[in-house]
Structures are given as C-alpha cells and as structure tokens.
Scaffold this motif. Structure first.
Motif, PDB file in Angstrom:
ATOM      1  N   ALA A  95     -14.624  12.578 -24.725  1.00 35.84           N
ATOM      2  CA  ALA A  95     -14.167  11.640 -25.798  1.00 35.84           C
ATOM      3  C   ALA A  95     -13.247  12.217 -26.675  1.00 35.84           C
ATOM      4  N   TRP A  96     -13.042  13.657 -26.819  1.00 35.94           N
ATOM      5  CA  TRP A  96     -12.242  13.763 -27.915  1.00 35.94           C
ATOM      6  C   TRP A  96     -10.862  14.090 -27.085  1.00 35.94           C
ATOM      7  N   GLU A  97     -10.864  14.247 -25.732  1.00 33.52           N
ATOM      8  CA  GLU A  97      -9.414  14.449 -25.104  1.00 33.52           C
ATOM      9  C   GLU A  97      -8.776  12.971 -25.159  1.00 33.52           C
ATOM     10  N   ALA A  98      -9.705  11.974 -24.874  1.00 35.20           N
ATOM     11  CA  ALA A  98      -9.360  10.335 -25.048  1.00 35.20           C
ATOM     12  C   ALA A  98      -8.639   9.990 -26.225  1.00 35.20           C
ATOM     13  N   LEU A  99      -9.502  10.578 -27.316  1.00 37.09           N
ATOM     14  CA  LEU A  99      -9.125  10.073 -28.515  1.00 37.09           C
ATOM     15  C   LEU A  99      -7.903  10.769 -29.128  1.00 37.09           C
ATOM     16  N   TYR A 100      -7.478  11.854 -28.686  1.00 39.84           N
ATOM     17  CA  TYR A 100      -6.313  12.686 -28.997  1.00 39.84           C
ATOM     18  C   TYR A 100      -5.052  11.650 -28.448  1.00 39.84           C
ATOM     19  N   GLU A 101      -5.153  10.966 -27.284  1.00 38.74           N
ATOM     20  CA  GLU A 101      -4.237  10.120 -26.641  1.00 38.74           C
ATOM     21  C   GLU A 101      -4.118   8.864 -27.330  1.00 38.74           C
ATOM     22  N   LEU A 102      -5.383   8.445 -27.778  1.00 37.01           N
ATOM     23  CA  LEU A 102      -5.466   6.897 -28.503  1.00 37.01           C
ATOM     24  C   LEU A 102      -4.931   7.158 -29.826  1.00 37.01           C
ATOM     25  N   ARG A 103      -5.062   8.283 -30.575  1.00 36.08           N
ATOM     26  CA  ARG A 103      -4.424   8.733 -31.912  1.00 36.08           C
ATOM     27  C   ARG A 103      -3.030   8.404 -31.814  1.00 36.08           C
ATOM     28  N   LYS A 104      -2.601   9.007 -30.830  1.00 39.91           N
ATOM     29  CA  LYS A 104      -0.806   9.174 -30.461  1.00 39.91           C
ATOM     30  C   LYS A 104      -0.359   7.729 -30.355  1.00 39.91           C
ATOM     31  N   ALA A 105      -0.950   6.892 -29.358  1.00 38.48           N
ATOM     32  CA  ALA A 105      -0.816   5.569 -29.129  1.00 38.48           C
ATOM     33  C   ALA A 105      -0.852   4.700 -30.223  1.00 38.48           C
ATOM     34  N   THR A 106      -1.810   4.743 -30.930  1.00 33.42           N
ATOM     35  CA  THR A 106      -2.165   3.871 -32.314  1.00 33.42           C
ATOM     36  C   THR A 106      -1.187   4.055 -33.286  1.00 33.42           C
ATOM     37  N   LEU A 107      -0.774   5.223 -33.608  1.00 31.02           N
ATOM     38  CA  LEU A 107      -0.162   5.723 -34.645  1.00 31.02           C
ATOM     39  C   LEU A 107       1.330   5.310 -34.276  1.00 31.02           C
ATOM     40  N   HIS A 108       1.726   5.257 -33.078  1.00 30.44           N
ATOM     41  CA  HIS A 108       3.016   5.007 -32.657  1.00 30.44           C
ATOM     42  C   HIS A 108       3.530   3.337 -32.609  1.00 30.44           C
ATOM     43  N   LEU A 109       2.314   2.663 -32.919  1.00 25.03           N
ATOM     44  CA  LEU A 109       2.510   1.082 -33.073  1.00 25.03           C
ATOM     45  C   LEU A 109       3.592   0.605 -34.227  1.00 25.03           C
ATOM     46  N   ARG A 110       3.163   1.568 -35.347  1.00 27.80           N
ATOM     47  CA  ARG A 110       3.721   1.405 -36.568  1.00 27.80           C
ATOM     48  C   ARG A 110       4.334   2.511 -37.277  1.00 27.80           C
ATOM     49  N   PRO A 111       5.048   3.567 -36.617  1.00 30.39           N
ATOM     50  CA  PRO A 111       5.120   4.881 -36.975  1.00 30.39           C
ATOM     51  C   PRO A 111       6.066   4.671 -38.469  1.00 30.39           C
ATOM     52  N   MET A 112       5.675   5.626 -39.328  1.00 29.07           N
ATOM     53  CA  MET A 112       6.740   5.671 -40.749  1.00 29.07           C
ATOM     54  C   MET A 112       8.005   5.862 -40.329  1.00 29.07           C
ATOM     55  N   MET A 113       8.410   6.588 -39.386  1.00 27.80           N
ATOM     56  CA  MET A 113       9.738   6.663 -39.098  1.00 27.80           C
ATOM     57  C   MET A 113      10.154   5.893 -37.757  1.00 27.80           C
ATOM     58  N   ASP A 114      10.461   4.642 -37.927  1.00 28.65           N
ATOM     59  CA  ASP A 114      10.580   3.874 -36.743  1.00 28.65           C
ATOM     60  C   ASP A 114      11.864   3.966 -36.283  1.00 28.65           C
ATOM     61  N   TRP A 115      11.941   3.728 -34.992  1.00 26.70           N
ATOM     62  CA  TRP A 115      13.351   3.799 -34.282  1.00 26.70           C
ATOM     63  C   TRP A 115      13.564   2.470 -33.470  1.00 26.70           C
ATOM     64  N   ILE A 116      14.730   2.125 -33.157  1.00 26.26           N
ATOM     65  CA  ILE A 116      14.897   0.813 -32.138  1.00 26.26           C
ATOM     66  C   ILE A 116      15.704   1.476 -30.832  1.00 26.26           C
ATOM     67  N   VAL A 117      15.423   0.809 -29.948  1.00 25.72           N
ATOM     68  CA  VAL A 117      16.053   1.155 -28.603  1.00 25.72           C
ATOM     69  C   VAL A 117      17.101   0.134 -28.457  1.00 25.72           C
ATOM     70  N   VAL A 118      18.476   0.606 -28.250  1.00 26.78           N
ATOM     71  CA  VAL A 118      19.562  -0.422 -28.200  1.00 26.78           C
ATOM     72  C   VAL A 118      19.277  -1.175 -27.013  1.00 26.78           C
ATOM     73  N   GLY A 119      19.411  -2.596 -27.181  1.00 22.26           N
ATOM     74  CA  GLY A 119      19.190  -3.659 -26.259  1.00 22.26           C
ATOM     75  C   GLY A 119      17.828  -4.211 -26.200  1.00 22.26           C
ATOM     76  N   GLU A 120      17.027  -3.501 -26.948  1.00 19.73           N
ATOM     77  CA  GLU A 120      15.566  -3.896 -26.857  1.00 19.73           C
ATOM     78  C   GLU A 120      15.020  -4.964 -28.079  1.00 19.73           C
ATOM     79  N   THR A 121      14.631  -6.098 -27.658  1.00 20.68           N
ATOM     80  CA  THR A 121      14.374  -6.866 -28.607  1.00 20.68           C
ATOM     81  C   THR A 121      13.143  -6.517 -29.313  1.00 20.68           C
ATOM     82  N   ASP A 122      12.656  -7.308 -30.365  1.00 19.64           N
ATOM     83  CA  ASP A 122      11.510  -7.189 -31.197  1.00 19.64           C
ATOM     84  C   ASP A 122      10.605  -7.362 -30.413  1.00 19.64           C
ATOM     85  N   GLU A 123      10.336  -8.518 -29.599  1.00 16.76           N
ATOM     86  CA  GLU A 123       9.204  -8.792 -28.897  1.00 16.76           C
ATOM     87  C   GLU A 123       9.044  -7.652 -27.639  1.00 16.76           C
ATOM     88  N   GLU A 124      10.157  -7.308 -27.100  1.00 18.61           N
ATOM     89  CA  GLU A 124       9.977  -6.393 -25.941  1.00 18.61           C
ATOM     90  C   GLU A 124       9.395  -5.004 -26.551  1.00 18.61           C
TER      91      GLU A 124
END
Length: 215
Positions: A95-124
């Motif tokens: 559970a803790w190993e899975a939680l480590y990965e979930l934490r990264k994925a969750t906080l990556h949804l709206r990171p405090m320091m966001d970035w944009i990939v060139v050519g990628e739309t908001d929906e993408e």
C-alpha cells in the motif's frame, strides 16, 4: 531551659563541689563526653535512617510508576500470530509503495510550478495527466480494499482518507469553471490536505507495527 543548658549547669555544680580536683574533673569530663558522643551518634543514626527511609519510599514510588506504565504498555499491545503479521506487514508495504506513486500523480495534476508542452492543447494536457493518475489510483484502491479484512481498521481508515482526498483533487482539477486564482488556491489547499493525510496514514502504520507483539 534546654537539655544542654541543664547539663552545663550540673557540670558547673560538680566543679564547685569537687573543688577542682584534677582526677575527678577528668573522670567527669570523660563521662559527660561519652554522653554527648552517644547523643550525637544517636542523632546522626536517626537522620541516616530517615534519609534511607525517604530514598526507599521514593524508589518504591518510581518502581510502582514504572510497573504501571509497563502494565499499560502490555494492555495496549496486540498479540498476533507470526504468519498473520507477516501478511499484514506485506499489505502495508504494498500500500505504501502504491501510495508513493499515487501521491506523485495526484500532485502532478495541478502542480504549483506548472509547465506547458509546446503544441499541446489544454484538453490534451488534462487528458494526459488524468490518464497518468488513473493507474496509480486504481492500484492503491485495489490494495487497500481487497485486503481490508486482513489489517488494522485504524490503518484502513487513514489510508482510505488519502484515497478520498486524491479522488476529490481529480474532480476539482477537471472542473475549471471558476476564476484562475480561486482554481489554484484550491489546488494549494488540496495539496496540503493530501500531504497531511498521507502523513497520518504513515503514522497509523507505525503505531500499528509498534503495538503488535508476534507470538
């Protein structure tokens, strides 16, 4: 009149009666000296016995307190079979190993320091981040739900709270119909609550492990 004053008065009267005889004075002095020595010795003995009694009482009190703490610790302990605990511990590890990965994925949804990939739309960008979130979320959910009967209820409650908060962050991420400032203030608040919830789950696991006594 004190005892010492009485003895001094008697001694003075003896001097008058004996007229200063050296032999008698020496004998009287020796006799009175023994009386004083015995009194001093008795007084010191009483003081010593009193100190010993005080120390003994203090040690007995400390011993009683330590025994009470030990009894309380034993009462809080949970005795489990070795095989059962090994399985329970393996659940926490997974559970803790899975939680480590979930934490990264969750906080990556709206990171405090966001970035944009060139050519990628908001929906993408949203689709890609949600896809990266789904697998860690499902993996963590399956571990804690499928093993629910086999580990401590308090640990399950703490780990489920993390699951609930991560799911709420995903919903909030997808819903953008509000001012940008409010959107990211909400993200900051959610992130803090998620991290605190993960810390609480970690502590719940530690508490459970520390209270278990394998038999």
């Amino acid at each position: 009149m004190s005892e010492s004053e009485v003895i001094s008065l008697i001694y003075a009267e003896f001097l008058k009666v004996l007229g200063g005889s050296a032999v008698l004075l020496a004998a009287l002095s020796a006799f009175l000296g023994k009386i004083w020595i015995n009194r001093i010795a008795n007084k010191e003995s009483q003081q010593r016995e009193q100190r010993i009694a005080e120390v003994r009482s203090k040690l007995e009190q400390q011993n009683s307190e330590l025994n009470a703490r030990l009894d309380a610790s034993i009462q809080r302990s949970v005795f489990v079979d070795k095989l059962q605990f090994e399985h329970e511990y393996s659940v926490y590890k997974q559970a803790w190993e899975a939680l480590y990965e979930l934490r990264k994925a969750t906080l990556h949804l709206r990171p405090m320091m966001d970035w944009i990939v060139v050519g990628e739309t908001d929906e993408e960008r949203m689709t890609n981040r949600i896809n990266a979130f789904v697998d860690p979320f499902n993996t963590y959910r399956d571990i804690i739900e499928k093993n629910k009967p086999f580990y401590a209820e308090a640990v399950y409650a703490a780990m489920y709270d993390v699951l609930d908060k991560c799911h709420a962050e995903r919903i909030d991420y997808e819903y953008r119909e509000r001012p940008r400032k409010e959107y990211f203030e909400e993200a900051r608040k959610n992130h803090q609550e998620i991290v605190e919830s993960i810390d609480a789950a970690c502590q719940a696991i530690r508490n459970r492990v520390s209270e278990v006594r394998v038999v």
